[in-house]
Scaffold this motif. Structure first.
Motif, short mmCIF file in Angstrom:
data_model
loop_
_atom_site.label_atom_id
_atom_site.label_comp_id
_atom_site.label_asym_id
_atom_site.label_seq_id
_atom_site.Cartn_x
_atom_site.Cartn_y
_atom_site.Cartn_z
N UNK A 359 0.73 -1.20 -0.16
CA UNK A 359 0.10 0.01 0.02
C UNK A 359 0.72 1.30 0.07
N UNK A 360 2.01 1.12 0.66
CA UNK A 360 2.71 2.44 0.59
C UNK A 360 3.52 2.59 -0.75
N UNK A 361 3.88 1.44 -1.18
CA UNK A 361 4.34 1.36 -2.80
C UNK A 361 3.46 2.10 -3.59
N UNK A 362 2.21 1.45 -3.44
CA UNK A 362 0.98 2.25 -4.57
C UNK A 362 0.84 3.67 -4.21
N UNK A 363 0.92 3.94 -2.54
CA UNK A 363 0.75 5.49 -2.61
C UNK A 363 1.71 6.36 -3.13
N UNK A 364 2.98 5.95 -3.03
CA UNK A 364 4.11 6.77 -3.69
C UNK A 364 3.79 6.97 -5.00
N UNK A 365 3.36 5.56 -6.09
CA UNK A 365 3.37 5.79 -7.22
C UNK A 365 1.82 6.66 -7.75
N UNK A 366 1.13 6.66 -6.61
CA UNK A 366 -0.19 7.61 -6.85
C UNK A 366 0.15 9.14 -6.82
N UNK A 367 1.09 9.40 -5.79
CA UNK A 367 1.52 10.87 -5.33
C UNK A 367 2.37 11.33 -6.53
N UNK A 368 2.97 10.63 -7.08
CA UNK A 368 3.81 11.21 -8.30
C UNK A 368 2.74 11.40 -9.60
N UNK A 369 1.87 10.31 -9.73
CA UNK A 369 0.90 10.74 -10.91
C UNK A 369 0.22 11.87 -10.70
N UNK A 370 -0.30 11.96 -9.37
CA UNK A 370 -1.13 13.15 -9.31
C UNK A 370 -0.36 14.53 -9.34
N UNK A 371 0.91 14.44 -8.93
CA UNK A 371 1.75 15.63 -9.46
C UNK A 371 1.86 15.83 -10.87
N UNK A 372 1.93 14.82 -11.74
CA UNK A 372 1.77 15.05 -13.27
C UNK A 372 0.28 15.44 -13.47
N UNK A 373 -0.78 15.10 -13.04
CA UNK A 373 -2.16 15.65 -13.40
C UNK A 373 -2.04 17.19 -12.99
N UNK A 374 -1.54 17.57 -11.89
CA UNK A 374 -1.60 18.91 -11.63
C UNK A 374 -0.88 19.81 -12.27
N UNK A 375 0.27 19.34 -12.84
CA UNK A 375 1.30 20.19 -13.55
C UNK A 375 0.80 20.36 -15.09
N UNK A 376 -0.27 19.49 -15.60
CA UNK A 376 -0.81 19.72 -16.86
C UNK A 376 -2.62 19.95 -16.75
N UNK A 377 -2.74 20.15 -15.75
CA UNK A 377 -4.32 20.59 -15.79
C UNK A 377 -4.86 21.72 -16.43
#
Length: 548
Positions: A359-377
């Motif tokens: 779950x910690x591993x998934x959390x890290x992957x999601x956080x990075x992906x959300x940063x990408x979403x935010x940067x291109x929103x």
């Protein structure tokens, strides 16, 4: 170039005489028959191939093949039939282009590169023709053991992990010690001994012309390396099954199939070269003793089959050890390292089966992906952002979630928080905006509902009897001839621990038994899935929870 060609030879070392006293391959009296190839079969194979742009040694990609197939289908069908009837695989289809991809570490160290092997496009089509006949023969004669989960229909990594975790939870529920040894092999696909493979195939029933065809397929293979447009000379490949091929994984399955027969005490789960062997019992000393004795047999089997164990990366876990028991396991007088967690088939499994690490591993992957979403929103509209969510976040949430997603809510809640943050970015709304309307608008299921939704997919297959045998037998139906007992009801297994309670064999039965009859009678899994998803989404609107 020499490094990539000689990987198999260097690992196998010098040919040494090892006494083969293991009679582990069961002879099959039936022999395979290679039926005629029709043009429609070729069309269907080409149609189902991926639209890849990677080019082979002739600079041909699959998109081009799809464009020209009708112009060459007559001569190519003739070539396929000629190949299957004579047992000859064309030499022109045996040339592989290898493109090394850097993984990590020192760029000057060849071991830090993953060689991607690109085979001729028409070779893959001919391989699929043979593979379809091989698969039917294997399934009809039940050649592969139930413990084999790789590259088989109705089997997957999810099923392999489920098989293992169900056995772990059952043992812990019965107050037993459960030890699992996770085997690591060095370049397993590259060191397959052709003569031994052909011997096994013959015993399994791949005889006559089919046996000649496989021999021809393996012999006289060549490859060259291409880096930045520069190509090396052609070199012969003497060992292993072709990387990047259609048949390679299937031949590997058959090569290691008899590993299951080596020990009558150890259980096993196999997915290609990912193997775990396990044993459980009430007496930890007995468990340890049995595993050490059986590992001698296993190591002997690997030696005979010229497969190299990586003892430094072969580890074991003692599950649910609350007493800090000292356990020593050895192979060839070398102690196997005990670990608290390990990555198996892409999932982090820990000794408490708590799933905190994963779950910690998934959390890290999601956080990075959300940063990408935010940067291109500000560059993409909601539709484009939703596509990114489906590409960058959903695969991590989906993968084996029916197994690890039932962990304590305190562990999984951060994933739901991140999911809601992603939905708000997609809709370009405030960080405190209600999320229910967003899940409805974009037809996205909340994390905890996603877990139950995927579990019900498994239960639908269990009801239809299409799960792998080692998992199907876990589920037992009750007599539903009386309406008071409901329709298509499974028996509720007994459990003592929460670990067992949240396993699919218990939690899945609970979810399934509460479903309406009309959903259980869905004609296909797709229709069933849409029914459940629609009901979940409607619950977000009217406040009626799907699960009780």
């Amino acid at each position: 170039m020499i490094f990539f060609v000689n990987v198999g030879r260097s690992l196998m070392g010098h040919d040494t005489l090892i006494e083969d006293n293991l009679n582990t391959v069961v002879n099959n009296v039936s022999s395979i028959f290679l039926g005629k190839v029709e043009k429609e079969e070729i069309r269907e194979i080409v149609k189902n191939c991926g639209n890849k742009r990677s080019t082979d040694c002739e600079d041909l990609d699959m998109m081009t093949v799809k464009t020209i197939i009708e112009s060459v289908i007559d001569p190519f069908t003739y070539i396929c039939n000629l190949s299957l009837s004579t047992g000859v695989f064309p030499d022109a289809m045996k040339i592989a282009k290898v493109v090394p991809l850097f993984k990590n570490g020192d760029k000057h160290n060849f071991t830090n590169y993953r060689p991607v092997s690109l085979l001729p496009q028409f070779s893959k089509i001919l391989e699929k023709v043979f593979a379809s006949r091989l698969d039917k023969f294997i399934e009809k004669n039940m050649i592969l053991h139930n413990e084999q989960y790789g590259f088989r229909t109705q089997h997957s990594t999810t099923m392999a992990i489920m098989d293992l975790t169900e056995k772990i939870s059952e043992a812990i529920d019965n107050r037993e010690h459960f030890i699992s040894v996770f085997i690591d092999l060095k370049k397993a696909f590259d060191v397959i001994d052709h003569s031994r493979l052909l011997q096994k195939l013959y015993q399994y029933g791949i005889r006559g012309v089919a046996h000649q065809w496989v021999r021809s397929y393996l012999d006289n293979r060549k490859q060259y390396v291409q880096i930045n447009g520069i190509t090396s000379e052609l070199r012969n490949i003497a060992y292993g099954v072709p990387q990047g091929s259609v048949l390679g994984p299937k031949l590997f399955n058959l090569y290691i199939n008899d590993l299951v027969n080596v020990s009558d005490k150890l259980g096993s789960v196999l997915f290609a070269d990912d193997t775990t062997l396990f044993y459980s019992g009430s007496d930890i000393n007995e468990v340890t003793h049995v595993i050490n004795i059986e590992l001698i047999k296993v190591k002997n089997w690997f030696d005979i089959n010229k497969l190299t164990l990586n003892l430094k990366k072969t580890n074991f876990i003692l599950f649910n050890d609350k007493e800090n028991i000292d356990v020593i396991l050895e192979i060839d007088n070398m102690e196997i390292q005990r670990v608290k967690e390990i990555k198996f088939l892409g999932v982090m499994i820990d000794e408490a089966l708590s799933w905190k690490s994963h779950i910690g591993y998934i959390k890290g992957k999601m956080a990075k992906a959300i940063a990408v979403l935010y940067s291109v929103k500000f560059l993409l509209n909601s539709e484009g952002l939703l596509l990114l969510y489906n590409a960058l976040i959903l695969p991590y949430l989906n993968y084996c979630v029916e197994i690890w997603g039932t962990a304590y809510r305190t562990y999984t809640q951060p994933l739901f928080v991140l999911q809601k943050r992603a939905m708000r970015i997609i809709d370009n709304t405030h960080s405190t905006a209600p999320s229910n309307p967003l899940f409805i608008k974009y037809k996205v299921i909340k994390f905890h509902d996603l877990v139950n939704w995927r579990i019900l997919h498994i239960m639908y297959k269990a009801n239809k009897g299409t799960l792998p045998k080692n998992i199907q037998h876990i589920f037992e139906k009750r007599d539903s001839s009386y309406s008071l007992k409901g329709f298509e009801i499974f028996k509720k297994p007994r459990f003592r621990t929460r670990m067992k309670e949240m396993s699919i064999s218990v939690n899945g039965v609970k979810l399934w038994n509460c479903l309406d009859r009309e959903w259980k009678e869905s004609r296909t899994l797709k229709v069933f899935s849409l029914h459940i998803k629609s009901r979940v989404l409607s619950g977000y609107d009217n406040g009626q929870l799907m699960w009780t």
